[in-house]
Write an enzyme that holds these catalytic residues in place. Structure first.
Site, PDB file in Angstrom:
ATOM      1  N   GLU A 195       7.923 -23.690   8.157  1.00 27.10           N
ATOM      2  CA  GLU A 195       6.523 -23.376   7.868  1.00 27.10           C
ATOM      3  C   GLU A 195       5.576 -24.393   8.484  1.00 27.10           C
ATOM      4  O   GLU A 195       4.471 -24.063   8.879  1.00 27.10           O
ATOM      5  CB  GLU A 195       6.305 -23.316   6.352  1.00 27.10           C
ATOM      6  CG  GLU A 195       5.045 -22.607   5.935  1.00 27.10           C
ATOM      7  CD  GLU A 195       5.054 -22.215   4.460  1.00 27.10           C
ATOM      8  OE1 GLU A 195       4.047 -22.490   3.796  1.00 27.10           O
ATOM      9  OE2 GLU A 195       6.055 -21.638   3.985  1.00 27.10           O
ATOM     10  N   ASP A 226       9.000 -22.003   3.544  1.00 27.85           N
ATOM     11  CA  ASP A 226       9.132 -22.359   2.129  1.00 27.85           C
ATOM     12  C   ASP A 226       9.829 -21.239   1.357  1.00 27.85           C
ATOM     13  O   ASP A 226       9.544 -20.054   1.560  1.00 27.85           O
ATOM     14  CB  ASP A 226       7.762 -22.630   1.518  1.00 27.85           C
ATOM     15  CG  ASP A 226       7.278 -24.044   1.849  1.00 27.85           C
ATOM     16  OD1 ASP A 226       7.988 -24.755   2.574  1.00 27.85           O
ATOM     17  OD2 ASP A 226       6.193 -24.420   1.383  1.00 27.85           O
ATOM     18  N   TYR A 232      11.075 -28.789  -4.771  1.00 29.68           N
ATOM     19  CA  TYR A 232      10.133 -27.742  -4.361  1.00 29.68           C
ATOM     20  C   TYR A 232       9.005 -27.565  -5.381  1.00 29.68           C
ATOM     21  O   TYR A 232       9.258 -27.424  -6.584  1.00 29.68           O
ATOM     22  CB  TYR A 232      10.892 -26.425  -4.186  1.00 29.68           C
ATOM     23  CG  TYR A 232      10.041 -25.308  -3.645  1.00 29.68           C
ATOM     24  CD1 TYR A 232       9.602 -25.318  -2.326  1.00 29.68           C
ATOM     25  CD2 TYR A 232       9.670 -24.238  -4.455  1.00 29.68           C
ATOM     26  CE1 TYR A 232       8.818 -24.292  -1.823  1.00 29.68           C
ATOM     27  CE2 TYR A 232       8.883 -23.213  -3.958  1.00 29.68           C
ATOM     28  CZ  TYR A 232       8.459 -23.245  -2.642  1.00 29.68           C
ATOM     29  OH  TYR A 232       7.667 -22.230  -2.158  1.00 29.68           O
TER      30      TYR A 232
END
Length: 700
Positions: free
Chosen positions: A7, A103, A300
């Site tokens: 990303e 992601d 995350y």
């Protein structure tokens, strides 16, 4: 060759380092049979309305609703170079397989698939799905790549979410802007969120405080308090009747109580605590956490789970100990690790809770920016508390009778502080922390037995007033968004409320940048207040566009699409029908000619989407519903130079990409200088840099 698409460039570099793609090329890295490139956020997205018909370039009532049958995608002019690089890589004959390493969530899936599909790529696709950027997690992820088709449902849900936002944003914004003759941004999640804020302010303004009175008895070693009374005369009479008398113990109970440690953080609870304890906005917290994730210090960020999976139990004690050793506030406190308190496979969906990583051990935390360090310490403190022992205490509750009325008294004795000792140690190190939550006084009541008579040494009347609802803060608004419509949703719904953990911060920033939401500091908190136009908009907006229930139901439907239980066509057909009815039946509310502020003058065109950029109190913002372009007046970059962007400066930046600045302050020398400021928009962040060129006017 296998192609990996991440990303962001920073993530691509981390992935490339692990798999051995170390040779730098133009827009990608290569080596060891891999090529690794990146998207830089949303490279491709849903095309503007005028791409379907040039007439949609103008906003007209007769053209509504705009409901595409065959959806089109487009690439922003500022992102075309990287898109062309990816297209070339995807179409390269020696590339045999593509790995989606964006992601691991709904938006990451959409970012990759938009590029993959717009380039016409048909090559086999795999998915890298990881919750940590640690080298070991990356390595394990590449060893266990999943078929891309496993995430087709996630992609469909993400695409439907984007289309729903486009449909409501384009049609409702144009409809109300045309009818009320000024730009009124309407959003699928934004408008119901705004309605919550406006409704809260209406409740506060309508609130009428009512006085109440309580009688307090001074007894040997403790105080007992009676129930609230509305009549002051009756309270005084009770006071008189109790003075010099005695109180008889009706009931006395001692109970051993245990307070469980708090659960780990998901994104929303972390944003709430960071707002309450550190004063950060939801967007700041997300940005700091994203940076910590990319620096491999936290897992995350965009998770809605507060638990870990069973395969993490074995390594948890090591992580807890090294986290404790890295945190100054735990000095002198013994560390305990109870993994079973935080392990629950059934409550983990795409990602587990936010926790620090083992990279804390070798990291120089003092070198981190202040905001990132504060968020990391908050995450670390929660991990240490969550696996600590319960807080054990003994609570005594007594009911006494005096002059025919009941009085109550409570006492508390801590037997084992458990997790609260760590929590208190963390809070003690915070600057400008809010007042601690009210808890029962930590004092012991004397031994009391039923029927015991105690002398009343004094009786007093205390006057109070009922309190209105509190203004929203980002902490309490995030909670309200998370729970909006919850009671009307099925218990099986995975996603409830307004928006998702990943999108709520952006919604609040959009409300602020469009002038609907104002942040006002009051003591140690920042309150969220609706502007005049916000109140006006909610006044004229029909129920279906401001109802939290409708949007919460849509989030639930998106979950069904993700699981393959609902077709995208069925979901979108309901939105089409709603917008057709809205355009055909909505009538302008009478008497609203002066309801809204005059339209703002456009300063220039947005470099991202071409929309109008207008000035408000806090800065210059794009008026397009889905765009987040903003030039803030109080940003650190401008403040450091003791300058503020003016309308003329911003107009030049938007037109030419540069503007002349005179009298800039140098923090290094304390002198002033002249230079050109250049606007550099990455599509996600607005950056500035100085260009001294060949002109005169250096430091003077």
């Amino acid at each position: 060759m296998r192609l990996v698409i991440a990303e962001k460039p920073s993530v691509a570099q981390s992935l490339a380092a692990v798999i051995g793609a170390n040779a730098r090329k133009d827009g990608y890295l290569e080596g060891n049979g891999w090529r690794v490139s990146w998207c830089v956020g949303h490279l491709a997205g849903l095309a503007d309305a005028d791409s379907y018909d040039p007439k949609y370039a103008k906003w007209r009532y007769d053209d509504l609703p705009i409901l595409p049958s065959d959806w089109k995608m487009s690439v922003g002019q500022d992102k075309k170079k990287q898109f062309d690089i990816l297209k070339k890589l995807l179409c390269a004959p020696d590339v045999t397989e593509v790995v989606n390493a964006c992601d691991a969530g709904r938006e990451g899936e959409l970012i990759f698939r938009n590029v993959y599909e717009l380039t016409g790529c048909k090559k086999p696709m795999k998915r890298l799905w990881i919750s940590s950027m640690e080298d070991s997690a990356i390595r394990e992820g590449f060893e266990n790549l999943r078929p891309g088709a496993d995430y087709d449902g996630l992609h469909q849900a993400a695409l439907c979410r984007a289309k729903a936002d486009w449909l409501v944003g384009i049609n409702a914004t144009r409809l109300f802007s045309v009818l009320y003759r000024r730009t009124l941004n309407i959003g699928r999640v934004m408008s119901p969120t705004l309605a919550l804020i406006v409704q809260r302010e209406a409740e506060i303004e309508a609130f009428q405080p009512e006085p109440f009175y309580t009688v307090a008895l001074e007894l040997p070693g403790f105080t007992a308090v009676g129930a609230r009374m509305k009549d002051k005369t009756a309270a005084k009479e009770l006071q008189t009747a109790c003075r010099g008398g005695s109180a008889v113990v009706k009931q006395a109970q001692r109970k051993e109580k245990s307070e469980k440690p708090p659960a780990l953080y998901d994104l929303t609870t972390l944003q709430r605590d960071a707002n309450r304890l550190l004063g950060f906005t939801a967007q700041q917290t997300l940005d700091y956490l994203q940076n910590l994730y990319e620096k491999k210090l936290c897992t995350y960020p965009r998770t809605d789970s507060r638990y870990l999976t069973s395969d993490m139990a074995e390594g948890l004690p090591v992580l807890v100990n090294l986290t404790a050793n890295a945190m100054p506030f735990r000095k002198g406190i013994a560390i305990v690790c109870n993994p079973e308190a935080v392990i629950n496979d059934k409550k983990v969906t795409d990602h587990h809770a936010v926790i620090p990583t083992r990279n804390l051990r070798d990291a120089d935390l003092s070198a981190l920016p202040v905001g990132e360090k504060a968020v990391l310490e908050l995450v670390a403190a929660r991990l240490l508390c969550a696996v600590a022992e319960p807080h054990l205490y003994e609570e005594t509750a007594a009911t006494l009778v005096c002059a025919g009325q009941e009085f109550a008294a409570k006492g508390k004795t801590i037997q084992r502080p458990g997790w609260r000792r760590l929590d208190a140690a963390y809070h003690a190190g915070l600057k400008n922390a809010p007042e601690p939550e009210e808890r029962p006084e930590e004092k012991t009541l004397p031994e009391l037995s039923q029927g015991q008579s105690l002398p009343v040494s004094n009786a007093s009347v205390k006057e109070g007033k009922t309190s209105p609802p509190k203004h929203f803060t980002e902490d309490t608004l995030l909670s309200a968004m998370e729970n909006a419509g919850k009671e009307d949703m099925p218990d099986t719904a995975e996603r409830k409320g307004l928006g998702t953990p990943a999108t709520r911060a952006g919604i609040l920033e959009k409300l602020a940048s469009t002038g609907f939401l104002e942040r006002k500091k009051s003591k140690k908190t920042v309150q969220l207040m609706p502007s005049r136009d916000a109140r006006s908009l909610i006044t004229v907006l029909p129920e279906q566009l401001q109802s939290p229930l409708l949007t919460a139901e849509w989030e639930y439907r998106l979950g069904e699409i993700e699981r393959g239980e609902l077709s995208p066509e069925e979901f979108l057909s309901g939105i089409y029908a709603m917008l057709r009815e809205l355009a055909a039946t909505y009538q302008v509310v009478k008497g609203t000619e002066y309801l809204f502020s005059p339209p703002r003058e456009a300063v220039g065109r947005c470099p991202r989407c071409g929309g109008e950029v207008t000035e408000s109190q806090k800065g210059f913002f794009c008026q397009s519903e889905t765009c987040r372009f903003a030039i803030w007046k109080d940003s650190k970059w401008w403040s450091a130079k003791k300058k503020q962007p003016t309308k003329a400066i911003v107009a030049a930046l938007l037109k030419d990409g540069r503007a002349r600045l005179t009298g800039c302050y140098s923090e290094k020398t304390g002198k002033t200088y002249d230079a050109d400021v250049l606007l550099e928009d990455t599509g996600e962040y607005v950056n500035f840099k100085l260009d001294f060129g060949q002109r005169k006017g250096g430091p003077s």
